[in-house]
Each structure stands twice: as C-alpha cells, then as structure tokens.
Design a protein around this motif. Structure first.
Motif, PDB file in Angstrom:
ATOM      1  N   ARG A  35      61.919  21.136  96.149  1.00  0.00           N
ATOM      2  CA  ARG A  35      61.509  19.809  96.611  1.00  0.00           C
ATOM      3  C   ARG A  35      61.285  19.819  98.118  1.00  0.00           C
ATOM      4  O   ARG A  35      60.359  19.200  98.633  1.00  0.00           O
ATOM      5  CB  ARG A  35      62.578  18.775  96.268  1.00  0.00           C
ATOM      6  CG  ARG A  35      62.534  18.325  94.814  1.00  0.00           C
ATOM      7  CD  ARG A  35      63.803  17.588  94.450  1.00  0.00           C
ATOM      8  NE  ARG A  35      63.925  16.329  95.161  1.00  0.00           N
ATOM      9  CZ  ARG A  35      65.078  15.675  95.323  1.00  0.00           C
ATOM     10  NH1 ARG A  35      66.196  16.177  94.833  1.00  0.00           N
ATOM     11  NH2 ARG A  35      65.120  14.537  95.955  1.00  0.00           N
ATOM     12  N   LEU A  85      69.844  17.342  98.018  1.00  0.00           N
ATOM     13  CA  LEU A  85      68.678  17.642  98.850  1.00  0.00           C
ATOM     14  C   LEU A  85      69.086  17.741 100.321  1.00  0.00           C
ATOM     15  O   LEU A  85      68.627  18.627 101.051  1.00  0.00           O
ATOM     16  CB  LEU A  85      67.590  16.575  98.658  1.00  0.00           C
ATOM     17  CG  LEU A  85      66.292  16.781  99.450  1.00  0.00           C
ATOM     18  CD1 LEU A  85      65.663  18.137  99.126  1.00  0.00           C
ATOM     19  CD2 LEU A  85      65.288  15.676  99.170  1.00  0.00           C
ATOM     20  N   TYR A 128      70.079  12.991 107.756  1.00  0.00           N
ATOM     21  CA  TYR A 128      70.732  11.678 107.812  1.00  0.00           C
ATOM     22  C   TYR A 128      70.083  10.717 106.812  1.00  0.00           C
ATOM     23  O   TYR A 128      70.756   9.971 106.114  1.00  0.00           O
ATOM     24  CB  TYR A 128      70.640  11.106 109.226  1.00  0.00           C
ATOM     25  CG  TYR A 128      71.271   9.743 109.350  1.00  0.00           C
ATOM     26  CD1 TYR A 128      72.655   9.607 109.433  1.00  0.00           C
ATOM     27  CD2 TYR A 128      70.497   8.593 109.342  1.00  0.00           C
ATOM     28  CE1 TYR A 128      73.244   8.363 109.519  1.00  0.00           C
ATOM     29  CE2 TYR A 128      71.078   7.338 109.427  1.00  0.00           C
ATOM     30  CZ  TYR A 128      72.449   7.229 109.522  1.00  0.00           C
ATOM     31  OH  TYR A 128      73.018   5.983 109.595  1.00  0.00           O
ATOM     32  N   ARG A 129      68.756  10.749 106.741  1.00  0.00           N
ATOM     33  CA  ARG A 129      68.041   9.865 105.815  1.00  0.00           C
ATOM     34  C   ARG A 129      68.451  10.141 104.380  1.00  0.00           C
ATOM     35  O   ARG A 129      68.723   9.219 103.614  1.00  0.00           O
ATOM     36  CB  ARG A 129      66.536  10.072 105.981  1.00  0.00           C
ATOM     37  CG  ARG A 129      65.701   9.139 105.154  1.00  0.00           C
ATOM     38  CD  ARG A 129      64.240   9.482 105.233  1.00  0.00           C
ATOM     39  NE  ARG A 129      63.911  10.637 104.417  1.00  0.00           N
ATOM     40  CZ  ARG A 129      62.682  11.130 104.290  1.00  0.00           C
ATOM     41  NH1 ARG A 129      61.704  10.598 104.943  1.00  0.00           N
ATOM     42  NH2 ARG A 129      62.448  12.165 103.511  1.00  0.00           N
ATOM     43  N   GLU A 130      68.524  11.426 104.011  1.00  0.00           N
ATOM     44  CA  GLU A 130      68.862  11.763 102.626  1.00  0.00           C
ATOM     45  C   GLU A 130      70.303  11.377 102.286  1.00  0.00           C
ATOM     46  O   GLU A 130      70.581  10.929 101.188  1.00  0.00           O
ATOM     47  CB  GLU A 130      68.651  13.261 102.376  1.00  0.00           C
ATOM     48  CG  GLU A 130      67.205  13.723 102.472  1.00  0.00           C
ATOM     49  CD  GLU A 130      66.265  13.011 101.516  1.00  0.00           C
ATOM     50  OE1 GLU A 130      66.703  12.592 100.432  1.00  0.00           O
ATOM     51  OE2 GLU A 130      65.072  12.854 101.870  1.00  0.00           O
ATOM     52  N   VAL A 131      71.225  11.551 103.281  1.00  0.00           N
ATOM     53  CA  VAL A 131      72.636  11.233 103.012  1.00  0.00           C
ATOM     54  C   VAL A 131      72.889   9.736 103.121  1.00  0.00           C
ATOM     55  O   VAL A 131      73.468   9.120 102.228  1.00  0.00           O
ATOM     56  CB  VAL A 131      73.571  11.981 104.002  1.00  0.00           C
ATOM     57  CG1 VAL A 131      75.015  11.525 103.831  1.00  0.00           C
ATOM     58  CG2 VAL A 131      73.486  13.463 103.783  1.00  0.00           C
ATOM     59  N   GLY A 132      72.460   9.152 104.248  1.00  0.00           N
ATOM     60  CA  GLY A 132      72.870   7.792 104.566  1.00  0.00           C
ATOM     61  C   GLY A 132      72.001   6.703 103.991  1.00  0.00           C
ATOM     62  O   GLY A 132      72.420   5.559 103.920  1.00  0.00           O
ATOM     63  N   THR A 133      70.804   7.018 103.604  1.00  0.00           N
ATOM     64  CA  THR A 133      69.910   5.963 103.114  1.00  0.00           C
ATOM     65  C   THR A 133      69.540   6.176 101.656  1.00  0.00           C
ATOM     66  O   THR A 133      69.494   5.232 100.875  1.00  0.00           O
ATOM     67  CB  THR A 133      68.624   5.914 103.962  1.00  0.00           C
ATOM     68  OG1 THR A 133      68.999   5.931 105.339  1.00  0.00           O
ATOM     69  CG2 THR A 133      67.838   4.661 103.700  1.00  0.00           C
ATOM     70  N   LEU A 134      69.261   7.440 101.307  1.00  0.00           N
ATOM     71  CA  LEU A 134      68.814   7.709  99.935  1.00  0.00           C
ATOM     72  C   LEU A 134      69.920   8.276  99.051  1.00  0.00           C
ATOM     73  O   LEU A 134      69.750   8.403  97.845  1.00  0.00           O
ATOM     74  CB  LEU A 134      67.623   8.679  99.969  1.00  0.00           C
ATOM     75  CG  LEU A 134      66.409   8.173 100.755  1.00  0.00           C
ATOM     76  CD1 LEU A 134      65.351   9.250 100.872  1.00  0.00           C
ATOM     77  CD2 LEU A 134      65.826   6.948 100.073  1.00  0.00           C
ATOM     78  N   PHE A 135      71.040   8.641  99.654  1.00  0.00           N
ATOM     79  CA  PHE A 135      72.209   9.162  98.923  1.00  0.00           C
ATOM     80  C   PHE A 135      71.862  10.386  98.064  1.00  0.00           C
ATOM     81  O   PHE A 135      72.456  10.607  97.019  1.00  0.00           O
ATOM     82  CB  PHE A 135      72.858   8.076  98.055  1.00  0.00           C
ATOM     83  CG  PHE A 135      73.055   6.773  98.782  1.00  0.00           C
ATOM     84  CD1 PHE A 135      73.868   6.718  99.913  1.00  0.00           C
ATOM     85  CD2 PHE A 135      72.424   5.626  98.378  1.00  0.00           C
ATOM     86  CE1 PHE A 135      74.037   5.537 100.608  1.00  0.00           C
ATOM     87  CE2 PHE A 135      72.583   4.430  99.074  1.00  0.00           C
ATOM     88  CZ  PHE A 135      73.397   4.388 100.189  1.00  0.00           C
ATOM     89  N   ASP A 136      70.881  11.143  98.496  1.00  0.00           N
ATOM     90  CA  ASP A 136      70.493  12.352  97.761  1.00  0.00           C
ATOM     91  C   ASP A 136      71.171  13.552  98.437  1.00  0.00           C
ATOM     92  O   ASP A 136      70.561  14.288  99.212  1.00  0.00           O
ATOM     93  CB  ASP A 136      68.958  12.500  97.800  1.00  0.00           C
ATOM     94  CG  ASP A 136      68.456  13.546  96.818  1.00  0.00           C
ATOM     95  OD1 ASP A 136      69.271  14.376  96.368  1.00  0.00           O
ATOM     96  OD2 ASP A 136      67.248  13.536  96.508  1.00  0.00           O
ATOM     97  N   TRP A 137      72.453  13.742  98.137  1.00  0.00           N
ATOM     98  CA  TRP A 137      73.233  14.763  98.844  1.00  0.00           C
ATOM     99  C   TRP A 137      72.816  16.195  98.519  1.00  0.00           C
ATOM    100  O   TRP A 137      72.840  17.049  99.401  1.00  0.00           O
ATOM    101  CB  TRP A 137      74.718  14.556  98.604  1.00  0.00           C
ATOM    102  CG  TRP A 137      75.189  13.266  99.188  1.00  0.00           C
ATOM    103  CD1 TRP A 137      74.540  12.537 100.156  1.00  0.00           C
ATOM    104  CD2 TRP A 137      76.347  12.532  98.856  1.00  0.00           C
ATOM    105  NE1 TRP A 137      75.241  11.400 100.445  1.00  0.00           N
ATOM    106  CE2 TRP A 137      76.354  11.367  99.664  1.00  0.00           C
ATOM    107  CE3 TRP A 137      77.403  12.720  97.980  1.00  0.00           C
ATOM    108  CZ2 TRP A 137      77.359  10.423  99.609  1.00  0.00           C
ATOM    109  CZ3 TRP A 137      78.415  11.797  97.921  1.00  0.00           C
ATOM    110  CH2 TRP A 137      78.394  10.653  98.718  1.00  0.00           C
TER     111      TRP A 137
END
Lengths: 276, 347
Positions: free
Chosen positions: A46, A244, A233-242
């Motif tokens: 991805r 990735l 930060y975006r993947e962890v804090g906003t999209l919660f896709d850890w």
C-alpha cells in the motif's frame, strides 16, 4: 578497548537496550506485517503502491540533504573561526553554539514564524533594500523550513568539528603554507581530510534530526510540504491505521539506516580520510 | 579532598532511595483521594477547565488532572492501550464519539451519580455522557485586513480574500463541518467532496494557507500571516481576549455546530473522581464562569443565563436551526477524504 572479563559490566546496558530499544523495534516491525487475515506484506504494498507516498519519501530525503548542505556551509567557517581564535573567543563561540540547544525546539520553531513572516525582519529588510515591492512570507515554503532547520541543527555539526579541531595544532596549516600551498589547496588537502570524520558524524546527526523533526515540519512547512513524520502521524492519529503507520516508520528507519551505513563506509575509506 | 568512591552497596541504596522518592507522590495522592485524569482540548479549554473545574472537583474531595489533547489524539491514545486507558474521561464531538463507541472504548454513564443532571436540557443528556457546550462554527476574519465575508462562496469569489484565507485538513472537525457545507453549496450534497476538491484545484491560492490545526491558524492570525480561517466562536473569543482584531461571522447558509460531550472511558480507574469532574462541568457554578471571556462557552445548564456576547453568536432558540452534520456519513468517508485532500494540497 574492553578488558578480558569485562563482559558482566556490559550486561546491564545490553539488558536495557533489549528492553527499551530492540523489543519496541521488533514490535514495530512485527506490527508492520499484520493485516486482518494474519501476516502480510500488504502494508508495504500500500505504501509503495501510492505515488504520493513515494514523493513524500523523496521530499524527506531532499529536506535532510538540503539542511546538511546549509549547516555545512555555515558550520565549517564557524568551526574554523573557533580553531584560529584565542581562549576567550573560543568560549564565546561555544557558549553561542550551546545556548540555543537549551531552548526547546518548539519554542525556536515558533520564533521562526515571527522571523519568516510578512512582518518579520527578513521581509522588512528586503523591502527596505527595495529588493521586493510588497511584504513577502517564507512561511509554508521549503526554503523557510531549511532556514529554520539549519538554525536548530547547526550545533550538531559545529560541536563534532570543534571537538576534532581543538585537538589539532594550528601549525598544520602553517606547515602547508611554508611548503607553498595556497588557501584552497590547504583547505582541500589538509583541512577537509582532517575534518571529514567529524563532518560525517555531523551530517548523520543533522540528516536524522531534520528528517524526523515533526513539529518544525508541520509549523513552518505547513500542509503543502508533506514529510514522512507527518504521514506517520496522520495514519496513527487521524486514520488509526497502525499497521500502515508501522510500515512507513520501518521504511523511514531503513532509509535513514542505509544512509548511516553509507556514511560510515565513507568515513572508513582510507584515501578520503587521508591515510591512503 | 578525599576521592569519592561509590561501592555497589552505595549504588544499591541510592537506587532504592530514588525509587522510594519517586513513588511518594503517588502514595500522597492516594491518601488525598482519587484524581480524575481528564482529556480536554488544548488552549482555551485546557486553561478554562483547569482553573474553573479544578477547585470545584477539589471541593468534592477529589483531584483533577487536565491532560490537553485533540479529540483524534485522545482516541489514538486510548486505542493504543486497550483495557488500560491513559484517561478516565474524554472530551469529544459526535464524530469521534461514534468511533469511540464502534471501538468499544467508552461506556454508558449512570446519571444518578450526577447531582446536576436534571439541570440539562434532555437534548444534552446523552447516554454516553453529558453535553457540556455546543461549539458553533463559522468564519473568523480580521476586519482591518479584509471585508466581512458573507459565507464560504464569498471567500472563493471575492479577490479581497486571495492568499489570506487558511484552511486545515479533514482531520479537524471544524474543517470537516465547513467542507460539508461547501459541498452543499458547490456540489450536489454534503458528501459530494469531489466538488470541494475541484474548487480548491480551481483556486490554488487557497491551498497555500493550508495548515494542520486551528490552534496553528490562531498563531498565524495573530502574526498577520492570515486574515480568515474556519473557526468556532471560542476561537474568536480567545483572540479577542488577547486584544486582537478578530470577528466572527455566521455563514449565510447557516452555522455548522457540534455538541461537545464528556465521556467515561471503558476501564476508567478513578470512577468517583470522573463523575465528580463531569458533575462540576455541568454545574451552574462552572458554566457561569466558562460563559465569560476568554472561553465564552455556550452553557448547557438551563439555569445559566446567556451573556449578550454569546447571544450575539447564538440564542437557545437558534440551537435548533444550527447545521448538525451527519457524522456517521462523514466517518464512513473521512479516511478517503483525508488522503485525497493531503495529496491535493501537496500538489
């Protein structure tokens, strides 16, 4: 060098490293291979499947290299000034180098908003000199970000240089001068090989610090200049896709690691460091 | 002077001493009663809740630790430590509440434990926690730099705003509410975000001022870097309290609004203190203070009279006419919108 039988004294350090560095790193790497149906490479697929992500990776490397170049251009003259100065001047240079490090990066970053802004000293000076027709801002530009990062990371390149130069007699250059070498020849054949190991150490520190400096990237670079830490930060804090986010962190770690290994190999090259 | 020599015994005693000393504050805290760890938004909220609610919770015999964190960050932190939440309570809007319920990280509350529960309008008595205020959103502008905007369309059509408007990404609730309104104006409905993306593509000058958060926009507004941003009335109240020229305008198409609720995390360790904090937040004593500058929070306690300043933004009667977005639909699309917008902004 460690004496024979010194191993037990290293055990606490090893245990700490395993507990607080190796284990979290292993968890991170493991997490990057997790998916809804078990172990998978999909997260890496991805990441590399999206051209935007690849561009972000290139942007991050470019930012690191630009800052390395800028800090080198400023740091080397300061270190040489230190080398040729007396005791008091040396103390002043070290004091001025260390003082900014006692201030939080966050505070220094926000101070740069004032400096780079429309009503800041740079804009006012250019306006006063008639070089620009109306107030300009360097906020949200890569140039502004490199300027801020350069000030923040400059001590990381000056201190290793100062460390090596303070142990080197100034007479080295005088000997070269007596032998008929000009200033540029002295710089290239005497000073550069002398400083190279410290420069490499400084470059690694500056590159690693710049490419992971989340706050400064976000505040000065704005949302238009996206770098890898913002992506994580975006993947962890906003999209919660850890998973990735973990994969992106591993990619950042590997790319920085590759650079580190390359730099180390260069620093051991006999001809470059003047032992050839 | 004698040389200092540290033996292993000395080192062991020193380590034990340090460990004991570091444990002391916890022991002292345990003796003084429970302390609620409450996540609140940074800035105005953090300051207001610490100074106003802290003493009230203390009067009730508990401690209160205010931990500033954006709603999305609160969610991320609680999801990162399942069963052992770092906060006893969370502060969120319905968008994040839906995610929290879906991920089973908040629990239903027991209203009988809140003395002030009856003072809330039924609309503010949520099964997952009380609504402590309504955040009314709109447009903040600097009247010295730009004319009063009529609404979102004006910002794109009037050249007076060119290069002076700042936006944030879809991670911000304030931004999402503005974008859904713009999707109605420029597209076929609140979820037609392609129309919004096209709008930005057609007006690249608006992409220059995109930053990561409203707090960051307030800093830029203060520095004169920007003159317009999407805000809540609280943001404008804060800027005004700092002596800045900032005005709020409700968009002509309606002001988007979001209730803000306190939620109890699943596995909260300090339940009594958490309830004391919740009760303090909806009490008349607290809301009478929080309605004043610099916080100017809309009071949900019906015994608290509105100030003229708040009534200029919204009256109790107008609450029904506010635009309340469909957060379920937003959450379904949000990840996709975030990625698309980030790619668009980065060019």
């Amino acid at each position: 060098m460690m004496k024979a039988g010194g191993f037990p004294y290293v055990v606490p350090m090893l245990l700490l490293s395993v507990a607080f560095f190796a284990t979290p790193l292993a968890v991170l790497v493991g997490f990057s291979f997790t998916g809804p149906d078990g172990a998978t490479l999909a997260n890496y697929g991805r990441f590399f499947g999206d051209a935007f992500n690849f561009r972000v990776l290139v942007n991050t490397a470019r930012l690191g290299l630009e800052t390395v170049l800028a800090t080198t251009l400023l740091g080397v003259p300061i270190a040489l000034l230190y080398w040729h100065s007396g005791k008091t001047a040396r103390q002043v240079i070290i004091f001025l180098t260390l003082i900014p490090m006692l201030t939080s990066n966050v505070v220094r970053t926000f101070a740069w908003i004032v400096i780079l802004g429309r009503q800041g000293p740079i804009s006012e000076a250019l306006l006063g000199l008639g070089l620009i027709g109306r107030p300009m801002t360097l906020m949200f530009t890569e140039l502004g970000l490199v300027m801020a990062m350069c000030q923040i990371d400059l001590p990381l390149i000056i201190l290793p240089l100062v460390a090596i130069l303070s142990r080197t007699p100034v007479q080295y250059t005088e000997a070269a001068q007596v032998s008929g070498a000009g200033p540029w020849r002295i710089f290239v054949t005497v000073l550069v090989p002398l400083m190279l190991p410290s420069l490499l150490a400084g470059w690694i520190l500056v590159f690693a610090s710049t490419s992971s400096s989340f706050v400064t990237q976000v505040v000065i670079g704005g949302a238009r200049n996206v770098y890898v830490p913002q992506l994580i930060y975006r993947e962890v804090g906003t999209l919660f896709d850890w998973p990735l986010a973990s994969a992106i962190a591993v990619v950042l770690l590997l790319s920085t690691g590759c650079l580190l290994v390359t730099m180390t190999m260069i620093s051991r090259h006999r001809r470059l460091v003047g032992h050839g | 002077m004698n040389d200092f020599k540290m033996t292993r015994r000395h080192f062991g005693l020193l380590a034990a001493g340090v460990a004991a000393a570091s444990a002391m504050p916890f022991a002292a805290r345990a003796a003084a009663g429970e302390t609620a760890i409450a996540a609140t938004f940074p800035g105005n909220w953090e300051d207001g809740y610490r100074s106003v609610l802290g003493p009230l919770v203390k009067e009730a015999g508990y401690g209160l630790t205010i931990a500033p964190s954006m709603a999305q960050d609160q969610l991320a932190k609680v999801m990162a430590s399942p069963g052992n939440p770092p906060y006893d309570t969370l502060l969120m809007s319905p968008g994040q509440m839906a995610v929290a319920i879906e991920n089973d990280i908040i629990q239903k509350i027991d209203p009988s434990r809140l003395k002030n529960w009856g003072m809330l309008d039924p609309a503010f008595q949520g099964e997952y926690g009380p609504t402590v205020t309504i955040e009314v959103n709109g447009i903040a502008y600097n009247p010295d730099l730009v004319p009063r905007p009529k609404g979102y369309r004006d910002l794109f059509e009037n050249p007076a705003y060119s290069g002076l408007v700042s936006w944030t990404g879809f991670g911000s609730n304030t931004a999402v509410m503005a974008y859904t309104e713009m999707a109605k104006i420029f597209g076929s409905g609140p979820n037609d975000m392609d129309a919004v993306f096209k709008l930005f593509k057609d007006h690249p000058e608006h992409l220059k001022g995109v930053v990561d958060s409203t707090n960051h926009q307030m800093t830029l507004f203060q520095q004169g870097e920007i003159a317009v941003f999407m805000c809540s009335t609280g943001n404008v109240a804060r800027l005004k309290s700092m002596g800045l020229k900032a005005e709020y305008v409700a968009p002509e198409t309606g002001a988007p609004a979001a209730p803000v609720n306190i939620h109890l995390t699943k596995g909260a360790k300090n339940l009594d203190a958490a309830y004391a904090y919740m009760d303090a937040a909806i009490s008349k004593a607290a809301q009478d203070k929080l309605k004043l500058p610099p916080t100017e929070m809309f009071p949900t306690n019906k015994d608290v009279a509105l100030t003229p300043e708040i009534e200029a933004y919204v009256t109790r009667e107008q609450l029904g006419n506010m635009v309340y977005p469909d957060w379920v639909a937003i959450n379904k699309n949000r990840a996709d919108w975030i990625r698309q917008f980030d790619a668009l902004v980065a060019g």
